[in-house]
Design a protein around this motif. Structure first.
Motif, short mmCIF file in Angstrom:
data_model
loop_
_atom_site.label_atom_id
_atom_site.label_comp_id
_atom_site.label_asym_id
_atom_site.label_seq_id
_atom_site.Cartn_x
_atom_site.Cartn_y
_atom_site.Cartn_z
N LYS A 73 45.84 47.66 46.31
CA LYS A 73 44.67 48.53 46.24
C LYS A 73 43.63 48.19 47.29
O LYS A 73 42.57 48.78 47.33
CB LYS A 73 44.06 48.46 44.85
CG LYS A 73 44.96 48.98 43.74
CD LYS A 73 44.26 48.90 42.39
CE LYS A 73 45.15 49.45 41.29
NZ LYS A 73 44.47 49.38 39.96
N THR A 74 43.93 47.19 48.12
CA THR A 74 43.00 46.73 49.16
C THR A 74 41.62 46.49 48.58
O THR A 74 40.61 46.92 49.13
CB THR A 74 42.93 47.71 50.35
OG1 THR A 74 42.42 48.97 49.89
CG2 THR A 74 44.29 47.91 50.97
N THR A 75 41.60 45.83 47.44
CA THR A 75 40.35 45.55 46.74
C THR A 75 40.25 44.07 46.45
O THR A 75 41.25 43.41 46.17
CB THR A 75 40.28 46.34 45.42
OG1 THR A 75 40.43 47.74 45.70
CG2 THR A 75 38.94 46.12 44.73
N MET A 76 39.04 43.58 46.53
CA MET A 76 38.77 42.18 46.25
C MET A 76 37.70 42.09 45.16
O MET A 76 36.86 42.99 45.05
CB MET A 76 38.27 41.49 47.53
CG MET A 76 37.84 40.06 47.37
SD MET A 76 37.30 39.31 48.93
CE MET A 76 35.91 40.35 49.37
N TYR A 77 37.78 41.02 44.37
CA TYR A 77 36.85 40.86 43.27
C TYR A 77 36.22 39.47 43.32
O TYR A 77 36.80 38.53 43.86
CB TYR A 77 37.55 41.04 41.93
CG TYR A 77 38.31 42.35 41.82
CD1 TYR A 77 39.67 42.41 42.11
CD2 TYR A 77 37.66 43.51 41.43
CE1 TYR A 77 40.37 43.61 42.01
CE2 TYR A 77 38.34 44.71 41.34
CZ TYR A 77 39.69 44.76 41.63
OH TYR A 77 40.37 45.94 41.54
N LEU A 78 35.07 39.37 42.69
CA LEU A 78 34.44 38.08 42.48
C LEU A 78 33.90 38.05 41.06
O LEU A 78 32.93 38.75 40.74
CB LEU A 78 33.32 37.82 43.48
CG LEU A 78 32.68 36.43 43.39
CD1 LEU A 78 33.68 35.36 43.86
CD2 LEU A 78 31.40 36.35 44.22
N GLN A 79 34.58 37.29 40.20
CA GLN A 79 34.12 37.12 38.84
C GLN A 79 33.15 35.95 38.82
O GLN A 79 33.52 34.84 39.19
CB GLN A 79 35.30 36.84 37.90
CG GLN A 79 34.90 36.60 36.46
CD GLN A 79 34.28 37.81 35.79
OE1 GLN A 79 34.77 38.93 35.96
NE2 GLN A 79 33.20 37.62 35.05
N MET A 80 31.93 36.22 38.40
CA MET A 80 30.89 35.20 38.40
C MET A 80 30.47 34.91 36.97
O MET A 80 29.95 35.80 36.28
CB MET A 80 29.69 35.67 39.23
CG MET A 80 30.05 36.09 40.64
SD MET A 80 28.61 36.49 41.65
CE MET A 80 28.01 37.95 40.79
N ASN A 81 30.70 33.70 36.53
CA ASN A 81 30.34 33.27 35.18
C ASN A 81 29.27 32.18 35.24
O ASN A 81 29.07 31.56 36.29
CB ASN A 81 31.56 32.76 34.44
CG ASN A 81 32.64 33.80 34.28
OD1 ASN A 81 32.35 35.00 34.13
ND2 ASN A 81 33.89 33.38 34.28
N SER A 82 28.62 31.96 34.13
CA SER A 82 27.60 30.91 34.03
C SER A 82 26.61 30.99 35.18
O SER A 82 26.31 30.00 35.85
CB SER A 82 28.27 29.52 34.02
OG SER A 82 29.18 29.42 32.96
N LEU A 83 26.11 32.17 35.40
CA LEU A 83 25.23 32.39 36.54
C LEU A 83 23.94 31.60 36.41
O LEU A 83 23.39 31.42 35.31
CB LEU A 83 24.92 33.88 36.69
CG LEU A 83 26.07 34.69 37.32
CD1 LEU A 83 25.93 36.17 37.02
CD2 LEU A 83 26.11 34.44 38.81
N LYS A 84 23.47 31.12 37.56
CA LYS A 84 22.26 30.32 37.63
C LYS A 84 21.21 31.05 38.48
O LYS A 84 21.54 31.96 39.24
CB LYS A 84 22.56 28.97 38.27
CG LYS A 84 23.64 28.16 37.58
CD LYS A 84 23.92 26.88 38.35
CE LYS A 84 24.99 26.05 37.67
NZ LYS A 84 25.27 24.80 38.41
#
Length: 114
Positions: A73-84
């Motif tokens: 799908k030519t897609t990239m993701y960034l899952q961000m947890n425990s954000l500061k």
């Protein structure tokens, strides 16, 4: 052309998932990545990933962020947890195409509140 989305306002400790869609072809040799730039600071690497799924993260986000890509799908993701609070920045997606071309998407703002 790269289109980033998914930014927003979130409380500290919360999560967000950023997406980056490429309108053109992504080659197997391309390295995709996320960078961020906080107000008054230089742009810095967050995470990168190659077509084999090998990843590299900034020390500040290790164990909290996960980068992934869907080559079909030519897609990239960034899952961000425990954000500061320090994660507040404009986040940019990029594609590095060897030997010397780098393409950037527009930024998506992530704001972490206390």
């Amino acid at each position: 052309q790269l289109q980033a989305s998914g930014g927003g306002l979130v409380q500290a400790g919360g999560s967000l998932r950023l997406s980056c869609a490429a309108s053109g072809s992504i080659f197997s040799s391309d390295i995709m990545g996320w960078y961020r730039q906080a107000l008054g600071k230089q742009r810095e690497l967050v995470a990168v990933i190659n077509s084999s799924g090998n990843t590299n993260y900034a020390d500040s986000v290790k164990s909290r962020f996960t980068i992934s890509r869907d080559n079909a799908k030519t897609t990239m993701y960034l899952q961000m947890n425990s954000l500061k609070l320090d994660d507040t920045a404009a986040y940019y997606c990029s594609v590095y195409r060897p030997p010397m071309n780098t393409y950037w998407g527009q930024g998506t703002q992530v704001t972490v509140s206390s």
